[in-house]
Scaffold this motif. Sequence first.
Motif, PDB file in Angstrom:
ATOM      1  N   LYS B  59       5.643  10.650  -0.241  1.00 23.91           N
ATOM      2  CA  LYS B  59       6.133  12.041  -0.200  1.00 23.91           C
ATOM      3  C   LYS B  59       5.782  12.786  -1.486  1.00 23.91           C
ATOM      4  O   LYS B  59       5.554  13.986  -1.484  1.00 23.91           O
ATOM      5  CB  LYS B  59       7.652  12.048   0.003  1.00 23.91           C
ATOM      6  CG  LYS B  59       8.043  11.917   1.466  1.00 23.91           C
ATOM      7  CD  LYS B  59       9.543  11.968   1.615  1.00 23.91           C
ATOM      8  CE  LYS B  59       9.953  11.333   2.928  1.00 23.91           C
ATOM      9  NZ  LYS B  59      11.346  10.902   2.919  1.00 23.91           N
ATOM     10  N   LYS B  60       5.744  12.061  -2.593  1.00 24.40           N
ATOM     11  CA  LYS B  60       5.413  12.663  -3.892  1.00 24.40           C
ATOM     12  C   LYS B  60       3.921  12.971  -3.998  1.00 24.40           C
ATOM     13  O   LYS B  60       3.477  13.625  -4.932  1.00 24.40           O
ATOM     14  CB  LYS B  60       5.795  11.691  -5.018  1.00 24.40           C
ATOM     15  CG  LYS B  60       7.281  11.641  -5.285  1.00 24.40           C
ATOM     16  CD  LYS B  60       7.643  12.590  -6.398  1.00 24.40           C
ATOM     17  CE  LYS B  60       9.146  12.713  -6.517  1.00 24.40           C
ATOM     18  NZ  LYS B  60       9.524  13.949  -7.216  1.00 24.40           N
ATOM     19  N   GLY B  61       3.127  12.391  -3.090  1.00 22.44           N
ATOM     20  CA  GLY B  61       1.679  12.625  -3.106  1.00 22.44           C
ATOM     21  C   GLY B  61       0.880  11.583  -3.865  1.00 22.44           C
ATOM     22  O   GLY B  61      -0.259  11.842  -4.256  1.00 22.44           O
ATOM     23  N   VAL B  62       1.494  10.416  -4.089  1.00 23.83           N
ATOM     24  CA  VAL B  62       0.805   9.335  -4.820  1.00 23.83           C
ATOM     25  C   VAL B  62      -0.312   8.752  -3.959  1.00 23.83           C
ATOM     26  O   VAL B  62      -0.122   8.489  -2.776  1.00 23.83           O
ATOM     27  CB  VAL B  62       1.828   8.243  -5.235  1.00 23.83           C
ATOM     28  CG1 VAL B  62       1.136   6.994  -5.753  1.00 23.83           C
ATOM     29  CG2 VAL B  62       2.781   8.790  -6.289  1.00 23.83           C
ATOM     30  N   LYS B  63      -1.491   8.560  -4.560  1.00 24.08           N
ATOM     31  CA  LYS B  63      -2.644   8.037  -3.823  1.00 24.08           C
ATOM     32  C   LYS B  63      -3.055   6.636  -4.306  1.00 24.08           C
ATOM     33  O   LYS B  63      -3.815   5.939  -3.642  1.00 24.08           O
ATOM     34  CB  LYS B  63      -3.833   8.999  -3.952  1.00 24.08           C
ATOM     35  CG  LYS B  63      -3.655  10.262  -3.125  1.00 24.08           C
ATOM     36  CD  LYS B  63      -3.861   9.957  -1.647  1.00 24.08           C
ATOM     37  CE  LYS B  63      -3.488  11.114  -0.749  1.00 24.08           C
ATOM     38  NZ  LYS B  63      -3.231  10.693   0.616  1.00 24.08           N
ATOM     39  N   THR B  64      -2.579   6.236  -5.489  1.00 25.92           N
ATOM     40  CA  THR B  64      -2.895   4.908  -6.033  1.00 25.92           C
ATOM     41  C   THR B  64      -1.619   4.307  -6.617  1.00 25.92           C
ATOM     42  O   THR B  64      -0.918   4.984  -7.368  1.00 25.92           O
ATOM     43  CB  THR B  64      -3.979   5.010  -7.138  1.00 25.92           C
ATOM     44  OG1 THR B  64      -5.150   5.587  -6.573  1.00 25.92           O
ATOM     45  CG2 THR B  64      -4.324   3.656  -7.730  1.00 25.92           C
ATOM     46  N   VAL B  65      -1.307   3.064  -6.248  1.00 24.60           N
ATOM     47  CA  VAL B  65      -0.117   2.402  -6.775  1.00 24.60           C
ATOM     48  C   VAL B  65      -0.536   1.127  -7.502  1.00 24.60           C
ATOM     49  O   VAL B  65      -1.283   0.312  -6.958  1.00 24.60           O
ATOM     50  CB  VAL B  65       0.911   2.079  -5.668  1.00 24.60           C
ATOM     51  CG1 VAL B  65       2.151   1.416  -6.251  1.00 24.60           C
ATOM     52  CG2 VAL B  65       1.307   3.335  -4.923  1.00 24.60           C
ATOM     53  N   ILE B  66      -0.057   0.973  -8.735  1.00 30.50           N
ATOM     54  CA  ILE B  66      -0.398  -0.191  -9.558  1.00 30.50           C
ATOM     55  C   ILE B  66       0.850  -1.050  -9.728  1.00 30.50           C
ATOM     56  O   ILE B  66       1.889  -0.560 -10.171  1.00 30.50           O
ATOM     57  CB  ILE B  66      -0.941   0.272 -10.935  1.00 30.50           C
ATOM     58  CG1 ILE B  66      -2.208   1.111 -10.741  1.00 30.50           C
ATOM     59  CG2 ILE B  66      -1.205  -0.925 -11.853  1.00 30.50           C
ATOM     60  CD1 ILE B  66      -2.688   1.850 -11.992  1.00 30.50           C
ATOM     61  N   SER B  67       0.764  -2.319  -9.350  1.00 30.43           N
ATOM     62  CA  SER B  67       1.886  -3.247  -9.489  1.00 30.43           C
ATOM     63  C   SER B  67       1.336  -4.668  -9.580  1.00 30.43           C
ATOM     64  O   SER B  67       0.139  -4.894  -9.392  1.00 30.43           O
ATOM     65  CB  SER B  67       2.834  -3.104  -8.295  1.00 30.43           C
ATOM     66  OG  SER B  67       4.000  -3.859  -8.514  1.00 30.43           O
ATOM     67  N   ALA B  68       2.234  -5.636  -9.836  1.00 28.60           N
ATOM     68  CA  ALA B  68       1.776  -7.020  -9.914  1.00 28.60           C
ATOM     69  C   ALA B  68       1.829  -7.704  -8.551  1.00 28.60           C
ATOM     70  O   ALA B  68       1.170  -8.719  -8.337  1.00 28.60           O
ATOM     71  CB  ALA B  68       2.625  -7.788 -10.920  1.00 28.60           C
ATOM     72  N   ASN B  69       2.632  -7.131  -7.647  1.00 27.12           N
ATOM     73  CA  ASN B  69       2.817  -7.781  -6.348  1.00 27.12           C
ATOM     74  C   ASN B  69       3.279  -6.761  -5.300  1.00 27.12           C
ATOM     75  O   ASN B  69       4.092  -5.893  -5.600  1.00 27.12           O
ATOM     76  CB  ASN B  69       3.872  -8.892  -6.516  1.00 27.12           C
ATOM     77  CG  ASN B  69       3.988  -9.770  -5.318  1.00 27.12           C
ATOM     78  OD1 ASN B  69       3.076  -9.857  -4.492  1.00 27.12           O
ATOM     79  ND2 ASN B  69       5.123 -10.427  -5.187  1.00 27.12           N
ATOM     80  N   PHE B  70       2.739  -6.883  -4.098  1.00 30.10           N
ATOM     81  CA  PHE B  70       3.157  -6.026  -2.989  1.00 30.10           C
ATOM     82  C   PHE B  70       3.581  -6.905  -1.821  1.00 30.10           C
ATOM     83  O   PHE B  70       2.982  -7.951  -1.586  1.00 30.10           O
ATOM     84  CB  PHE B  70       1.999  -5.128  -2.517  1.00 30.10           C
ATOM     85  CG  PHE B  70       1.538  -4.127  -3.532  1.00 30.10           C
ATOM     86  CD1 PHE B  70       2.171  -2.903  -3.659  1.00 30.10           C
ATOM     87  CD2 PHE B  70       0.469  -4.412  -4.361  1.00 30.10           C
ATOM     88  CE1 PHE B  70       1.740  -1.971  -4.596  1.00 30.10           C
ATOM     89  CE2 PHE B  70       0.031  -3.491  -5.293  1.00 30.10           C
ATOM     90  CZ  PHE B  70       0.660  -2.273  -5.412  1.00 30.10           C
TER      91      PHE B  70
END
Lengths: 138, 104
Positions: B59-70
């Motif tokens: 909803k915020k418009g994020v196109k790339t998510v960076i994390s250690a685990n999904f």
Amino acid sequence: MSRPVKPRKLLLPHKAISFVPKKEEGVCEESITLLSEEYEAIKLLDYENMTHLQAAKILNVSRPTLTRIYQRARNKIAESLVEIKTLKLEGGNSYMIENWYNCNVCDTIFNIPDSGVFNKCCPLCLSKSVNLFSNNSI
Amino acid sequence: MIAITVSENKKNAKIESCFGKSEYFFIIDIHTKEPYFIKNSAKGLLKNSGKEAASFLIKKGVKTVISANFGVPVKEIFDKHKVQMVIISSKIKNLNDIKRIKNK
């Protein structure tokens, strides 16, 4: 001759890693290998709390096969804990359902949801030295 | 927009190992170049915290998510909305280790 084992489907990649027990004296030389599909079964059932049926659908295997993979994984983890052996995450008969890429500079793994806009660049360090993440690196 | 899962709202915050259980998201707006933190309101949820957090970022418009685990449910949502997932290496411990942020 028995039927060849069907490759297991993996949704998310993971790196080869070893869990080494800390011993009072010496180094732990003996090791056990946890295959990628066994690691995935543990992750889906014990970490993500899925049912056996849900996890079986993700790995593209039957429910009884999933249970056998899971049991094998649990036995290996138990053996590693009780007999103080290194647990290595590597190998396995599996494939990724989509292309994932590995950055050679920062070791990041990433996917490209819209392959049309792929500019061969790591989203983290912006390096152009990237290659396809293969099952061999699991 | 890029989102990074972090444990606190500080510039040297630790990268969270689990997407849904992350305390904050560090957001980088590519157009304004202004980074800021948002609290993950789904963190306290007993169930579906990953799904809720994923929907919130979309909803915020994020196109790339960076994390250690999904997790698998999170991946399904991100795939549906064509959001890129980036799994960082264990060598990257906090925000300062990310070259792209250092350059900001």
